[in-house]
Design a protein around this motif. Sequence first.
Motif, PDB file in Angstrom:
ATOM      1  N   ASN A 224      10.886 -12.356   6.746  1.00 31.98           N
ATOM      2  CA  ASN A 224      11.337 -11.349   5.783  1.00 31.98           C
ATOM      3  C   ASN A 224      10.143 -10.928   4.930  1.00 31.98           C
ATOM      4  OD1 ASN A 224      12.970  -9.706   4.231  1.00 31.98           O
ATOM      5  ND2 ASN A 224      13.991 -11.376   3.147  1.00 31.98           N
ATOM      6  N   VAL A 225       9.460  -9.866   5.345  1.00 33.47           N
ATOM      7  CA  VAL A 225       8.239  -9.418   4.672  1.00 33.47           C
ATOM      8  C   VAL A 225       8.595  -8.396   3.595  1.00 33.47           C
ATOM      9  CG1 VAL A 225       5.930  -8.467   4.984  1.00 33.47           C
ATOM     10  CG2 VAL A 225       7.023  -9.703   6.851  1.00 33.47           C
ATOM     11  N   CYS A 226       8.037  -8.596   2.401  1.00 32.64           N
ATOM     12  CA  CYS A 226       8.260  -7.673   1.287  1.00 32.64           C
ATOM     13  C   CYS A 226       6.978  -6.891   1.027  1.00 32.64           C
ATOM     14  CB  CYS A 226       8.676  -8.450   0.043  1.00 32.64           C
ATOM     15  SG  CYS A 226       8.857  -7.414  -1.430  1.00 32.64           S
ATOM     16  N   MET A 227       7.075  -5.574   1.129  1.00 29.20           N
ATOM     17  CA  MET A 227       5.918  -4.702   0.899  1.00 29.20           C
ATOM     18  C   MET A 227       6.281  -3.605  -0.092  1.00 29.20           C
ATOM     19  SD  MET A 227       4.703  -4.490   4.903  1.00 29.20           S
ATOM     20  CE  MET A 227       6.403  -4.593   5.484  1.00 29.20           C
ATOM     21  N   HIS A 228       5.257  -3.072  -0.742  1.00 28.10           N
ATOM     22  CA  HIS A 228       5.440  -2.003  -1.723  1.00 28.10           C
ATOM     23  C   HIS A 228       4.652  -0.785  -1.246  1.00 28.10           C
ATOM     24  CE1 HIS A 228       6.244  -5.767  -3.811  1.00 28.10           C
ATOM     25  NE2 HIS A 228       6.985  -5.082  -4.658  1.00 28.10           N
ATOM     26  N   PRO A 229       5.281   0.376  -1.145  1.00 27.99           N
ATOM     27  CA  PRO A 229       4.566   1.543  -0.625  1.00 27.99           C
ATOM     28  C   PRO A 229       3.322   1.926  -1.414  1.00 27.99           C
ATOM     29  CG  PRO A 229       6.916   1.914  -0.473  1.00 27.99           C
ATOM     30  CD  PRO A 229       6.736   0.630  -1.236  1.00 27.99           C
ATOM     31  N   PHE A 230       3.252   1.615  -2.723  1.00 27.67           N
ATOM     32  CA  PHE A 230       2.045   1.946  -3.464  1.00 27.67           C
ATOM     33  C   PHE A 230       0.910   0.976  -3.158  1.00 27.67           C
ATOM     34  CE2 PHE A 230       3.833  -1.147  -6.432  1.00 27.67           C
ATOM     35  CZ  PHE A 230       2.734  -1.751  -7.014  1.00 27.67           C
ATOM     36  N   LEU A 231       1.229  -0.111  -2.453  1.00 26.90           N
ATOM     37  CA  LEU A 231       0.218  -1.086  -2.036  1.00 26.90           C
ATOM     38  C   LEU A 231      -0.048  -0.983  -0.536  1.00 26.90           C
ATOM     39  CD1 LEU A 231       1.449  -4.165  -4.126  1.00 26.90           C
ATOM     40  CD2 LEU A 231      -0.487  -2.667  -4.644  1.00 26.90           C
ATOM     41  N   THR A 232       0.943  -1.332   0.279  1.00 21.95           N
ATOM     42  CA  THR A 232       0.759  -1.318   1.728  1.00 21.95           C
ATOM     43  C   THR A 232       0.581   0.093   2.265  1.00 21.95           C
ATOM     44  OG1 THR A 232       1.805  -3.449   2.198  1.00 21.95           O
ATOM     45  CG2 THR A 232       1.991  -1.770   3.903  1.00 21.95           C
ATOM     46  N   GLY A 236      -6.113   1.409   4.989  1.00 30.72           N
ATOM     47  CA  GLY A 236      -6.533   0.198   5.697  1.00 30.72           C
ATOM     48  C   GLY A 236      -5.407  -0.801   5.842  1.00 30.72           C
ATOM     49  N   ARG A 237      -4.550  -0.838   4.860  1.00 33.11           N
ATOM     50  CA  ARG A 237      -3.419  -1.766   4.901  1.00 33.11           C
ATOM     51  C   ARG A 237      -2.358  -1.306   5.892  1.00 33.11           C
ATOM     52  NH1 ARG A 237      -3.279  -1.901  -1.721  1.00 33.11           N
ATOM     53  NH2 ARG A 237      -5.389  -2.789  -1.984  1.00 33.11           N
ATOM     54  N   MET A 238      -2.239   0.003   6.054  1.00 32.05           N
ATOM     55  CA  MET A 238      -1.320   0.524   7.060  1.00 32.05           C
ATOM     56  C   MET A 238      -1.764   0.140   8.464  1.00 32.05           C
ATOM     57  SD  MET A 238       1.345   2.034   5.806  1.00 32.05           S
ATOM     58  CE  MET A 238       1.897   2.982   7.218  1.00 32.05           C
ATOM     59  N   LEU A 239      -3.067   0.157   8.692  1.00 31.59           N
ATOM     60  CA  LEU A 239      -3.556  -0.268  10.006  1.00 31.59           C
ATOM     61  C   LEU A 239      -3.264  -1.746  10.241  1.00 31.59           C
ATOM     62  CD1 LEU A 239      -6.988   1.582  10.331  1.00 31.59           C
ATOM     63  CD2 LEU A 239      -4.731   2.251  11.213  1.00 31.59           C
ATOM     64  N   ALA A 240      -3.379  -2.561   9.203  1.00 25.55           N
ATOM     65  CA  ALA A 240      -3.051  -3.982   9.336  1.00 25.55           C
ATOM     66  C   ALA A 240      -1.573  -4.156   9.647  1.00 25.55           C
ATOM     67  CB  ALA A 240      -3.426  -4.728   8.059  1.00 25.55           C
ATOM     68  N   LEU A 241      -0.707  -3.372   8.998  1.00 26.88           N
ATOM     69  CA  LEU A 241       0.726  -3.447   9.293  1.00 26.88           C
ATOM     70  C   LEU A 241       1.002  -3.000  10.716  1.00 26.88           C
ATOM     71  CD1 LEU A 241       3.677  -3.824   8.539  1.00 26.88           C
ATOM     72  CD2 LEU A 241       3.640  -1.528   7.508  1.00 26.88           C
ATOM     73  N   ARG A 242       0.339  -1.942  11.154  1.00 28.67           N
ATOM     74  CA  ARG A 242       0.506  -1.488  12.537  1.00 28.67           C
ATOM     75  C   ARG A 242       0.131  -2.605  13.517  1.00 28.67           C
ATOM     76  NH1 ARG A 242       0.002   3.546  15.090  1.00 28.67           N
ATOM     77  NH2 ARG A 242      -0.575   4.513  13.099  1.00 28.67           N
ATOM     78  N   ASN A 243      -0.987  -3.272  13.244  1.00 24.17           N
ATOM     79  CA  ASN A 243      -1.430  -4.368  14.117  1.00 24.17           C
ATOM     80  C   ASN A 243      -0.426  -5.516  14.115  1.00 24.17           C
ATOM     81  OD1 ASN A 243      -3.763  -2.948  14.669  1.00 24.17           O
ATOM     82  ND2 ASN A 243      -5.016  -4.054  13.194  1.00 24.17           N
ATOM     83  N   LEU A 244       0.138  -5.823  12.958  1.00 21.32           N
ATOM     84  CA  LEU A 244       1.120  -6.906  12.869  1.00 21.32           C
ATOM     85  C   LEU A 244       2.361  -6.577  13.681  1.00 21.32           C
ATOM     86  CD1 LEU A 244       1.962  -9.609  11.439  1.00 21.32           C
ATOM     87  CD2 LEU A 244       3.020  -8.149   9.693  1.00 21.32           C
ATOM     88  N   ILE A 245       2.851  -5.341  13.556  1.00 19.89           N
ATOM     89  CA  ILE A 245       4.023  -4.936  14.327  1.00 19.89           C
ATOM     90  C   ILE A 245       3.731  -5.000  15.821  1.00 19.89           C
ATOM     91  CG2 ILE A 245       5.540  -2.993  14.875  1.00 19.89           C
ATOM     92  CD1 ILE A 245       5.229  -2.102  11.935  1.00 19.89           C
ATOM     93  N   ALA A 246       2.561  -4.500  16.213  1.00 16.49           N
ATOM     94  CA  ALA A 246       2.191  -4.519  17.633  1.00 16.49           C
ATOM     95  C   ALA A 246       2.119  -5.949  18.150  1.00 16.49           C
ATOM     96  CB  ALA A 246       0.854  -3.810  17.838  1.00 16.49           C
TER      97      ALA A 246
END
Length: 289
Positions: A224-232, A236-246
Amino acid sequence: MSTPTWTRGAAAVATLTFDVDAETPILAEGRRFAEQPMVMSHQSYGPDVGVPRILDLLDEMSIPATFFVPGWVAEQRPGLAASIVERGHEVAHHSYSHRAPTSLPPGAERADFERAMDVFTAQGIEITGHRAAMWSASLETHSLVREYGLSYDSSLMGDDRPYQVETPHGPVVELPVHWSLDDWEQYAYLPEPRIGSVIESPVKVEEMWRAELDGMRHYRCLFNVCMHPFLTGRPGRMLALRNLIAYAQECGDVTFARCRDVAEWAREDADTPTRLLPAYDIDESVYPH
């Protein structure tokens, strides 16, 4: 031990959750910050830039998610909640003002809770779940959640799998959270109001969350990951999230779901444990304050 049915056959279930707090955590620290454009723009980046970027990524990767939205944010941006639901995601209750329930005087939590419900009702947004501001649920929070017909909460840390909490109005499914899966602890920084101290590398965060996911796959848990759009929502953080999902998709044994769906699966699972909220008889001579 029987195999839990709430995982629907997966080794782990992943709920990507986004707390669309926008300006509310800062205003909760003091309304004077409304007169500070840098601070306010830092927060408005979330719904104005981060949310559309996140929605596009979720579409691209065919991932459902849950967005916890304070009523004040939904009220200030009338089309925001609808834009999330229209993309197939869930909008959930995240207070009205983003003031921690444990900091409010008697009666104020109920009034704040009801005010948010009124906003979502007026906008035609169906709400089935709740997350307390700052995860600071009070002893009354779960009872309020059930009284108003919601089915789950996501604020406590008593497990890493769903469980049910008894209330006078019936049980509430708890989808537990943890600080290690919160981007606030990794990325948040403001000089005033003082928030955070070190901005971590997205590479480190991706590595840490992969390790947590691997552990949860081993133990059949809720990621259960909690993220905030003003942060994630930053590039660069979006690319990290993309990699995590992949990575999770490549594992082949991780199911992504909205919180409301996981709550329903947990409620249908006869082995989901039911617990009372922690209660203690505190000796004032030992703990005077």
